[in-house]
Design a protein around this motif. Structure first.
Motif, PDB file in Angstrom:
ATOM      1  N   UNK A  11       0.801  -1.228   0.000  1.00 49.83           N
ATOM      2  CA  UNK A  11       0.000   0.000   0.000  1.00 49.83           C
ATOM      3  C   UNK A  11       0.839   1.286   0.000  1.00 49.83           C
ATOM      4  N   UNK A  12       2.119   1.168   0.331  1.00 45.92           N
ATOM      5  CA  UNK A  12       2.982   2.346   0.410  1.00 45.92           C
ATOM      6  C   UNK A  12       3.807   2.593  -0.854  1.00 45.92           C
ATOM      7  N   UNK A  13       3.914   1.612  -1.728  1.00 44.48           N
ATOM      8  CA  UNK A  13       4.853   1.709  -2.850  1.00 44.48           C
ATOM      9  C   UNK A  13       4.617   2.936  -3.735  1.00 44.48           C
ATOM     10  N   UNK A  14       3.390   3.128  -4.186  1.00 43.43           N
ATOM     11  CA  UNK A  14       3.114   4.242  -5.096  1.00 43.43           C
ATOM     12  C   UNK A  14       3.336   5.577  -4.408  1.00 43.43           C
ATOM     13  N   UNK A  15       2.838   5.714  -3.185  1.00 41.79           N
ATOM     14  CA  UNK A  15       2.921   7.000  -2.486  1.00 41.79           C
ATOM     15  C   UNK A  15       4.372   7.341  -2.148  1.00 41.79           C
ATOM     16  N   UNK A  16       5.181   6.347  -1.774  1.00 42.54           N
ATOM     17  CA  UNK A  16       6.594   6.598  -1.487  1.00 42.54           C
ATOM     18  C   UNK A  16       7.321   7.008  -2.763  1.00 42.54           C
ATOM     19  N   UNK A  17       7.030   6.332  -3.867  1.00 42.05           N
ATOM     20  CA  UNK A  17       7.649   6.690  -5.151  1.00 42.05           C
ATOM     21  C   UNK A  17       7.289   8.123  -5.528  1.00 42.05           C
ATOM     22  N   UNK A  18       6.012   8.471  -5.430  1.00 41.81           N
ATOM     23  CA  UNK A  18       5.576   9.835  -5.735  1.00 41.81           C
ATOM     24  C   UNK A  18       6.251  10.843  -4.808  1.00 41.81           C
ATOM     25  N   UNK A  19       6.344  10.496  -3.537  1.00 46.86           N
ATOM     26  CA  UNK A  19       6.961  11.397  -2.561  1.00 46.86           C
ATOM     27  C   UNK A  19       8.426  11.654  -2.912  1.00 46.86           C
ATOM     28  N   UNK A  20       9.159  10.595  -3.276  1.00 50.13           N
ATOM     29  CA  UNK A  20      10.566  10.771  -3.658  1.00 50.13           C
ATOM     30  C   UNK A  20      10.706  11.657  -4.887  1.00 50.13           C
ATOM     31  N   UNK A  21       9.841  11.470  -5.872  1.00 53.88           N
ATOM     32  CA  UNK A  21       9.920  12.293  -7.083  1.00 53.88           C
ATOM     33  C   UNK A  21       9.690  13.767  -6.769  1.00 53.88           C
ATOM     34  N   UNK A  22       8.692  14.055  -5.952  1.00 55.55           N
ATOM     35  CA  UNK A  22       8.403  15.441  -5.598  1.00 55.55           C
ATOM     36  C   UNK A  22       9.520  16.011  -4.726  1.00 55.55           C
ATOM     37  N   UNK A  23      10.034  15.213  -3.799  1.00 50.90           N
ATOM     38  CA  UNK A  23      11.134  15.690  -2.945  1.00 50.90           C
ATOM     39  C   UNK A  23      12.371  16.017  -3.775  1.00 50.90           C
ATOM     40  N   UNK A  24      12.670  15.166  -4.744  1.00 49.30           N
ATOM     41  CA  UNK A  24      13.816  15.409  -5.620  1.00 49.30           C
ATOM     42  C   UNK A  24      13.666  16.750  -6.331  1.00 49.30           C
ATOM     43  N   UNK A  25      12.476  17.000  -6.861  1.00 53.72           N
ATOM     44  CA  UNK A  25      12.206  18.289  -7.517  1.00 53.72           C
ATOM     45  C   UNK A  25      12.326  19.434  -6.526  1.00 53.72           C
ATOM     46  N   UNK A  26      11.789  19.246  -5.350  1.00 46.66           N
ATOM     47  CA  UNK A  26      11.820  20.280  -4.317  1.00 46.66           C
ATOM     48  C   UNK A  26      13.262  20.638  -3.950  1.00 46.66           C
ATOM     49  N   UNK A  27      14.090  19.637  -3.690  1.00 45.88           N
ATOM     50  CA  UNK A  27      15.471  19.898  -3.288  1.00 45.88           C
ATOM     51  C   UNK A  27      16.265  20.571  -4.403  1.00 45.88           C
TER      52      UNK A  27
END
Length: 158
Positions: A84-100
């Motif tokens: 249940x966490x796979x998609x949300x963690x992947x999305x979170x990493x992508x957005x965090x990468x952009x943010x940083x």
């Protein structure tokens, strides 16, 4: 800090489950643990022996909550599917990468827009975690947010 027994007094991430991340990831990890220990609500259903120590790990593609009493004695282990966490963690990493990347060069309005997206995804991950813990561990929203950050750190392999 609260004197309630329904709280965490120590949090450890299994070093074998994590890789060393960027300075940004390491900072997120340190802040999440610090904030979690400063203020949290962590109540085990069917137990009133807190406060607790928590060791989070990933074993055989499952999230493991190894919960111990304040002295380190075993209380209970809860194992959750990571599916249940796979998609949300992947999305979170992508957005965090952009943010940083953006915080170094982008305009404040663009940074704010990406940060709002990042917080929205983080809130969704926290909601999923709260649902997955239902009937096992009762956490408040801020505790779920900080635990979700640590789950993301466990997924980070550099």
């Amino acid at each position: 800090m609260s004197a309630s027994p329904n709280r965490l007094v120590a949090v450890e991430l299994d070093e074998e489950s994590i890789g060393r991340g960027s300075p940004d990831i390491e900072h997120e990890r340190a802040v999440a643990i610090y904030d979690l220990l400063e203020e949290n609500h962590f109540a085990l259903n069917g137990h009133d022996s807190g406060p607790y120590q928590l060791r989070l790990s990933i074993q055989e593609k499952r999230l493991v909550f190894d919960i111990r009493d304040e002295a380190g004695g075993p209380v209970v282990t809860h194992i959750l599917s990571l599916t249940p966490f796979r998609r949300i963690v992947k999305d979170y990493f992508l957005v965090c990468e952009s943010y940083y990347q953006m915080i170094r060069t982008a305009s404040p309005s663009r940074i704010e827009a990406v940060d709002m997206g990042r917080r929205g995804i983080h809130n969704e991950g926290s909601r999923i975690l709260t649902e997955r813990l239902e009937g096992k561990i009762d956490v408040d929203f801020d505790t779920a947010r900080r635990l979700f950050t640590l789950i993301c750190v466990l997924h980070w392999k550099g």
